[in-house]
Design a protein around this motif. Structure first.
Motif, PDB file in Angstrom:
ATOM      1  N   ARG A   6       8.088  -0.589   6.566  1.00 56.15           N
ATOM      2  CA  ARG A   6       9.499  -0.968   6.975  1.00 56.15           C
ATOM      3  C   ARG A   6       9.264  -2.681   6.764  1.00 56.15           C
ATOM      4  NH1 ARG A   6       5.772   1.346  10.792  1.00 56.15           N
ATOM      5  NH2 ARG A   6       4.975   0.314  12.970  1.00 56.15           N
ATOM      6  N   PRO A   7      10.446  -3.262   7.367  1.00 54.01           N
ATOM      7  CA  PRO A   7      10.702  -4.793   6.687  1.00 54.01           C
ATOM      8  C   PRO A   7      10.013  -4.969   8.175  1.00 54.01           C
ATOM      9  CG  PRO A   7      12.684  -3.194   7.102  1.00 54.01           C
ATOM     10  CD  PRO A   7      11.332  -2.273   7.139  1.00 54.01           C
ATOM     11  N   CYS A   8       9.888  -6.422   8.352  1.00 54.61           N
ATOM     12  CA  CYS A   8       8.876  -6.990   9.669  1.00 54.61           C
ATOM     13  C   CYS A   8      10.301  -8.644   9.417  1.00 54.61           C
ATOM     14  CB  CYS A   8       7.528  -7.354   9.645  1.00 54.61           C
ATOM     15  SG  CYS A   8       6.956  -8.218   8.228  1.00 54.61           S
ATOM     16  N   LEU A   9       9.866  -9.365  10.193  1.00 52.91           N
ATOM     17  CA  LEU A   9      10.492 -10.472  10.427  1.00 52.91           C
ATOM     18  C   LEU A   9       9.173 -11.429  10.616  1.00 52.91           C
ATOM     19  CD1 LEU A   9      13.479 -10.086  12.806  1.00 52.91           C
ATOM     20  CD2 LEU A   9      13.229 -10.251  10.289  1.00 52.91           C
ATOM     21  N   THR A  18       0.615 -19.332   5.130  1.00 55.85           N
ATOM     22  CA  THR A  18      -0.013 -17.929   5.906  1.00 55.85           C
ATOM     23  C   THR A  18       0.866 -17.809   6.896  1.00 55.85           C
ATOM     24  OG1 THR A  18      -2.099 -17.971   4.906  1.00 55.85           O
ATOM     25  CG2 THR A  18      -1.738 -16.124   6.391  1.00 55.85           C
ATOM     26  N   PRO A  19       1.380 -15.793   7.298  1.00 56.37           N
ATOM     27  CA  PRO A  19       2.293 -15.887   7.669  1.00 56.37           C
ATOM     28  C   PRO A  19       1.720 -15.776   9.085  1.00 56.37           C
ATOM     29  CG  PRO A  19       1.918 -13.757   6.962  1.00 56.37           C
ATOM     30  CD  PRO A  19       1.689 -14.831   5.972  1.00 56.37           C
ATOM     31  N   LEU A  20       1.829 -16.771  10.443  1.00 57.51           N
ATOM     32  CA  LEU A  20       1.566 -17.083  11.429  1.00 57.51           C
ATOM     33  C   LEU A  20       1.998 -16.083  12.621  1.00 57.51           C
ATOM     34  CD1 LEU A  20      -0.275 -19.068  13.255  1.00 57.51           C
ATOM     35  CD2 LEU A  20       1.341 -20.334  13.262  1.00 57.51           C
ATOM     36  N   VAL A  21       3.760 -15.610  13.076  1.00 57.91           N
ATOM     37  CA  VAL A  21       3.533 -15.122  14.361  1.00 57.91           C
ATOM     38  C   VAL A  21       4.624 -13.614  13.018  1.00 57.91           C
ATOM     39  CG1 VAL A  21       5.859 -14.848  15.567  1.00 57.91           C
ATOM     40  CG2 VAL A  21       4.481 -16.775  15.460  1.00 57.91           C
ATOM     41  N   ILE A  22       3.881 -12.448  12.998  1.00 58.90           N
ATOM     42  CA  ILE A  22       4.894 -10.982  12.901  1.00 58.90           C
ATOM     43  C   ILE A  22       5.491 -10.850  13.879  1.00 58.90           C
ATOM     44  CG2 ILE A  22       4.596  -9.078  11.215  1.00 58.90           C
ATOM     45  CD1 ILE A  22       1.686 -11.712  11.201  1.00 58.90           C
ATOM     46  N   ASP A  23       6.660 -10.465  13.085  1.00 58.82           N
ATOM     47  CA  ASP A  23       7.744  -9.234  14.276  1.00 58.82           C
ATOM     48  C   ASP A  23       8.317  -7.753  14.011  1.00 58.82           C
ATOM     49  OD1 ASP A  23       7.567 -11.358  16.649  1.00 58.82           O
ATOM     50  OD2 ASP A  23       9.131 -12.244  16.079  1.00 58.82           O
ATOM     51  N   ALA A  66       3.407  -8.041   3.072  1.00 60.62           N
ATOM     52  CA  ALA A  66       3.772  -9.113   2.108  1.00 60.62           C
ATOM     53  C   ALA A  66       5.353  -9.386   1.998  1.00 60.62           C
ATOM     54  CB  ALA A  66       4.329  -7.591   1.124  1.00 60.62           C
ATOM     55  N   ARG A  67       5.064 -10.371   1.155  1.00 60.80           N
ATOM     56  CA  ARG A  67       6.239 -10.793   1.184  1.00 60.80           C
ATOM     57  C   ARG A  67       6.710 -10.884  -0.853  1.00 60.80           C
ATOM     58  NH1 ARG A  67       5.705 -17.114   1.838  1.00 60.80           N
ATOM     59  NH2 ARG A  67       4.983 -16.768  -0.239  1.00 60.80           N
ATOM     60  N   TYR A  68       8.144 -10.395  -0.784  1.00 56.47           N
ATOM     61  CA  TYR A  68       8.485 -10.306  -2.244  1.00 56.47           C
ATOM     62  C   TYR A  68       8.572 -11.321  -2.781  1.00 56.47           C
ATOM     63  CZ  TYR A  68       7.032  -5.170  -1.990  1.00 56.47           C
ATOM     64  OH  TYR A  68       6.800  -4.063  -1.721  1.00 56.47           O
ATOM     65  N   ASP A  69       8.796 -11.452  -4.340  1.00 58.36           N
ATOM     66  CA  ASP A  69      10.007 -12.178  -4.692  1.00 58.36           C
ATOM     67  C   ASP A  69      10.943 -12.361  -4.607  1.00 58.36           C
ATOM     68  OD1 ASP A  69       7.164 -13.581  -5.354  1.00 58.36           O
ATOM     69  OD2 ASP A  69       7.906 -12.708  -7.504  1.00 58.36           O
ATOM     70  N   GLN A  70      11.671 -11.265  -4.221  1.00 57.28           N
ATOM     71  CA  GLN A  70      13.133 -11.293  -3.842  1.00 57.28           C
ATOM     72  C   GLN A  70      13.514 -10.151  -3.259  1.00 57.28           C
ATOM     73  OE1 GLN A  70      14.619 -10.491  -8.204  1.00 57.28           O
ATOM     74  NE2 GLN A  70      14.274  -8.463  -7.963  1.00 57.28           N
ATOM     75  N   ALA A  71      14.453 -10.376  -2.589  1.00 61.13           N
ATOM     76  CA  ALA A  71      14.959  -9.348  -1.231  1.00 61.13           C
ATOM     77  C   ALA A  71      13.893  -7.824  -2.035  1.00 61.13           C
ATOM     78  CB  ALA A  71      16.539  -8.497  -0.781  1.00 61.13           C
ATOM     79  N   HIS A  72      13.969  -7.238  -1.143  1.00 59.19           N
ATOM     80  CA  HIS A  72      13.233  -5.842  -2.043  1.00 59.19           C
ATOM     81  C   HIS A  72      13.720  -4.782  -0.770  1.00 59.19           C
ATOM     82  CE1 HIS A  72      10.884  -2.135  -3.852  1.00 59.19           C
ATOM     83  NE2 HIS A  72       9.447  -1.964  -2.455  1.00 59.19           N
ATOM     84  N   ASN A  73      14.704  -3.712  -1.251  1.00 59.29           N
ATOM     85  CA  ASN A  73      15.220  -2.878  -0.419  1.00 59.29           C
ATOM     86  C   ASN A  73      15.381  -3.665   0.918  1.00 59.29           C
ATOM     87  OD1 ASN A  73      14.493  -0.779  -1.859  1.00 59.29           O
ATOM     88  ND2 ASN A  73      12.463  -0.033  -0.364  1.00 59.29           N
ATOM     89  N   GLY A  74      16.340  -4.604   0.634  1.00 55.35           N
ATOM     90  CA  GLY A  74      17.257  -5.355   1.697  1.00 55.35           C
ATOM     91  C   GLY A  74      15.694  -6.233   2.533  1.00 55.35           C
ATOM     92  N   SER A  75      14.714  -6.543   2.156  1.00 57.46           N
ATOM     93  CA  SER A  75      14.622  -7.403   2.932  1.00 57.46           C
ATOM     94  C   SER A  75      13.031  -8.421   2.217  1.00 57.46           C
ATOM     95  CB  SER A  75      13.257  -6.818   4.357  1.00 57.46           C
ATOM     96  OG  SER A  75      12.636  -8.086   5.253  1.00 57.46           O
ATOM     97  N   GLN A  76      13.198  -9.462   2.482  1.00 60.05           N
ATOM     98  CA  GLN A  76      11.930  -9.917   1.486  1.00 60.05           C
ATOM     99  C   GLN A  76      10.385  -9.424   2.338  1.00 60.05           C
ATOM    100  OE1 GLN A  76      12.619 -13.955   1.142  1.00 60.05           O
ATOM    101  NE2 GLN A  76      10.532 -14.175  -0.610  1.00 60.05           N
ATOM    102  N   TRP A  77      10.718 -10.118   3.626  1.00 55.19           N
ATOM    103  CA  TRP A  77       9.020  -9.724   4.258  1.00 55.19           C
ATOM    104  C   TRP A  77       8.507  -8.328   4.101  1.00 55.19           C
ATOM    105  CZ3 TRP A  77       5.115 -13.374   4.406  1.00 55.19           C
ATOM    106  CH2 TRP A  77       5.326 -14.430   4.173  1.00 55.19           C
ATOM    107  N   TRP A  78       7.485  -7.716   4.563  1.00 55.14           N
ATOM    108  CA  TRP A  78       7.336  -6.134   4.701  1.00 55.14           C
ATOM    109  C   TRP A  78       5.841  -6.443   5.109  1.00 55.14           C
ATOM    110  CZ3 TRP A  78       9.793  -1.297   3.417  1.00 55.14           C
ATOM    111  CH2 TRP A  78      11.376  -1.421   3.078  1.00 55.14           C
TER     112      TRP A  78
END
Length: 84
Positions: A6-9, A18-23, A66-78
């Protein structure tokens, strides 16, 4: 680890990216330790972009993000997987 898919922020990153905070789903996770980081190719036959993947310890929880190179199903972060 169980699949989340699922997408995340990710509002904050370390200086190295590196992601420091994940919502995700109203929960906030803070990085305790980076366990792994790797580059993965997408399933090209499905049109998926490549991505950077981190396995992160966030207190007692382990996340695979994961951080996709481009939006994947509407979000870059998953959030790919979670283990609590």
């Amino acid at each position: 680890m169980k699949a989340a898919q699922r997408p995340c922020l990710v509002p904050r990153l370390t200086t190295s990216g590196t992601p420091l905070v994940i919502d995700v789903d109203g929960c906030t996770y803070r990085l305790s330790q980076e366990l792994d980081h790797f580059r993965a190719g997408g399933r090209w036959w499905l049109g998926e972009p490549s991505r950077d993947v981190w396995v992160l310890a966030c207190g007692p929880v382990t996340l695979e993000v994961a951080r996709y190179d481009q939006a994947h199903n509407g979000s870059q972060w998953w959030l790919l997987r979670i283990q609590d």
